[in-house]
Design a protein around this motif. Structure first.
Motif, PDB file in Angstrom:
ATOM      1  N   GLU A 185     -12.812   7.256  -2.110  1.00  0.00           N
ATOM      2  CA  GLU A 185     -13.617   6.980  -3.294  1.00  0.00           C
ATOM      3  C   GLU A 185     -12.745   6.331  -4.364  1.00  0.00           C
ATOM      4  O   GLU A 185     -11.691   6.849  -4.724  1.00  0.00           O
ATOM      5  N   SER A 186     -13.207   5.207  -4.889  1.00  0.00           N
ATOM      6  CA  SER A 186     -12.444   4.479  -5.900  1.00  0.00           C
ATOM      7  C   SER A 186     -12.450   5.218  -7.233  1.00  0.00           C
ATOM      8  O   SER A 186     -13.469   5.770  -7.655  1.00  0.00           O
ATOM      9  N   ILE A 187     -11.295   5.251  -7.898  1.00  0.00           N
ATOM     10  CA  ILE A 187     -11.202   5.799  -9.244  1.00  0.00           C
ATOM     11  C   ILE A 187     -10.625   4.717 -10.164  1.00  0.00           C
ATOM     12  O   ILE A 187      -9.907   3.825  -9.707  1.00  0.00           O
ATOM     13  N   THR A 188     -10.958   4.798 -11.428  1.00  0.00           N
ATOM     14  CA  THR A 188     -10.507   3.803 -12.397  1.00  0.00           C
ATOM     15  C   THR A 188      -9.400   4.391 -13.252  1.00  0.00           C
ATOM     16  O   THR A 188      -9.594   5.385 -13.948  1.00  0.00           O
ATOM     17  N   THR A 243      -5.580  -1.053  -7.404  1.00  0.00           N
ATOM     18  CA  THR A 243      -6.720  -0.157  -7.204  1.00  0.00           C
ATOM     19  C   THR A 243      -6.250   1.134  -6.559  1.00  0.00           C
ATOM     20  O   THR A 243      -5.258   1.160  -5.816  1.00  0.00           O
ATOM     21  N   VAL A 244      -6.980   2.209  -6.844  1.00  0.00           N
ATOM     22  CA  VAL A 244      -6.640   3.529  -6.321  1.00  0.00           C
ATOM     23  C   VAL A 244      -7.898   4.181  -5.775  1.00  0.00           C
ATOM     24  O   VAL A 244      -8.959   4.141  -6.408  1.00  0.00           O
ATOM     25  N   THR A 245      -7.783   4.762  -4.597  1.00  0.00           N
ATOM     26  CA  THR A 245      -8.894   5.534  -4.036  1.00  0.00           C
ATOM     27  C   THR A 245      -8.404   6.945  -3.725  1.00  0.00           C
ATOM     28  O   THR A 245      -7.229   7.154  -3.397  1.00  0.00           O
ATOM     29  N   THR A 298       0.823  -1.200   0.000  1.00  0.00           N
ATOM     30  CA  THR A 298       0.000   0.000   0.000  1.00  0.00           C
ATOM     31  C   THR A 298       0.859   1.254   0.000  1.00  0.00           C
ATOM     32  O   THR A 298       1.879   1.325   0.690  1.00  0.00           O
ATOM     33  N   GLN A 343      -3.369   0.425  -3.797  1.00  0.00           N
ATOM     34  CA  GLN A 343      -3.236  -0.972  -3.382  1.00  0.00           C
ATOM     35  C   GLN A 343      -2.588  -1.733  -4.540  1.00  0.00           C
ATOM     36  O   GLN A 343      -3.213  -1.958  -5.571  1.00  0.00           O
ATOM     37  N   CYS A 394      -4.720   6.643  -2.057  1.00  0.00           N
ATOM     38  CA  CYS A 394      -4.301   5.323  -1.568  1.00  0.00           C
ATOM     39  C   CYS A 394      -4.193   4.347  -2.737  1.00  0.00           C
ATOM     40  O   CYS A 394      -5.149   4.153  -3.490  1.00  0.00           O
ATOM     41  N   THR A 417      -3.970  -5.398  -5.994  1.00  0.00           N
ATOM     42  CA  THR A 417      -5.189  -5.344  -6.815  1.00  0.00           C
ATOM     43  C   THR A 417      -5.153  -4.200  -7.824  1.00  0.00           C
ATOM     44  O   THR A 417      -6.086  -4.038  -8.614  1.00  0.00           O
TER      45      THR A 417
END
Length: 228
Positions: free
Chosen positions: A152-155, A146-148, A132, A141, A139, A144
């Motif tokens: 809130e998750s963003i793509t 993934t980014v928040t 992380t 990860q 943030c 996976t």
């Protein structure tokens, strides 16, 4: 797990050649000859990467890329018959991760496929040194990918993710465009500074209120500024 690749190409001979190379490399291959068929296949299957020609019947590659990006961050390599910088920039602005100009060498295309696949999925079976990365409400990860932002998750596309994490890992340090190109693409790149600018612009837009964390340093490059 065998990775699935969708080839979207209306030239039968070229599509078959690329298909054979991918099958020999151990990938599962699906095929589409026009944009509408590509979208239908994408909705029905778990696709890990798309090789997408620009000039397609029914629905062109730009439109296909735009529609897919609204729902997925799947890796996309665009194929163009013209060495046109504007075509390349448009592809990147729509969210493509890489592009190849025709005529091209199938082994080179395969190498770029492997780079994207390996970079995106290699972490699935192992733990990185740092899972992380957090700074100023952003943030990441890594396992996976993934980014928040403030929870809130963003793509992000593959390329956007690589640029963001590289800048965050070197917080406060000026990273030149040449360093970004080497890090993200890993080979001699045919584009110019506008290509990097397009990705940075897209990334800032997705970061929203945190866009100012990515600072442009005139005639030098970019750096990430935040609070750890």
């Amino acid at each position: 797990m065998q990775k699935s690749i969708l080839i979207v190409e209306d030239e039968d001979i070229l599509r078959e050649v690329v298909k054979d190379y991918l099958l020999d490399a151990g990938y599962e291959v699906l095929e589409a000859v026009d944009g509408n068929e590509a979208l239908a296949i994408f909705e029905e299957h778990d696709i890990h990467l798309i090789i997408l020609d620009i000039m397609l019947p029914e629905l062109d590659g730009w439109s296909v890329c735009r529609k897919i990006r609204k729902a997925s961050n799947v890796a996309i390599i665009m194929l163009t018959a013209r060495a046109d910088e504007d075509d390349t920039l448009l592809g990147f602005e729509l969210g493509a991760d890489d592009y190849v100009t025709k005529p091209y060498s199938p082994p080179i295309l395969l190498a770029r496929v492997k780079r994207l696949i390996d970079s995106r999925y290699a972490r699935a079976g192992k733990l990185p040194d740092e899972d992380t990365l957090i700074s100023n409400g952003i943030c990441v990860q890594f396992p996976t990918r993934t980014v928040t932002v403030d929870g809130e998750s963003i793509t992000l596309t593959y390329t956007e993710f690589e640029i963001l994490t590289y800048l965050m890992q070197n917080q406060g340090i000026i990273i030149t465009r040449e360093q970004l190109i080497t890090k993200v693409w890993g080979y001699e790149f045919d584009g110019d500074d506008r290509t990097i600018n397009s990705h940075i612009r897209n990334l800032r837009y997705k970061l929203g209120t945190k866009a100012n964390c990515i600072v442009t340093v005139i005639r030098a490059g970019y750096k990430f500024e935040g609070i750890t």
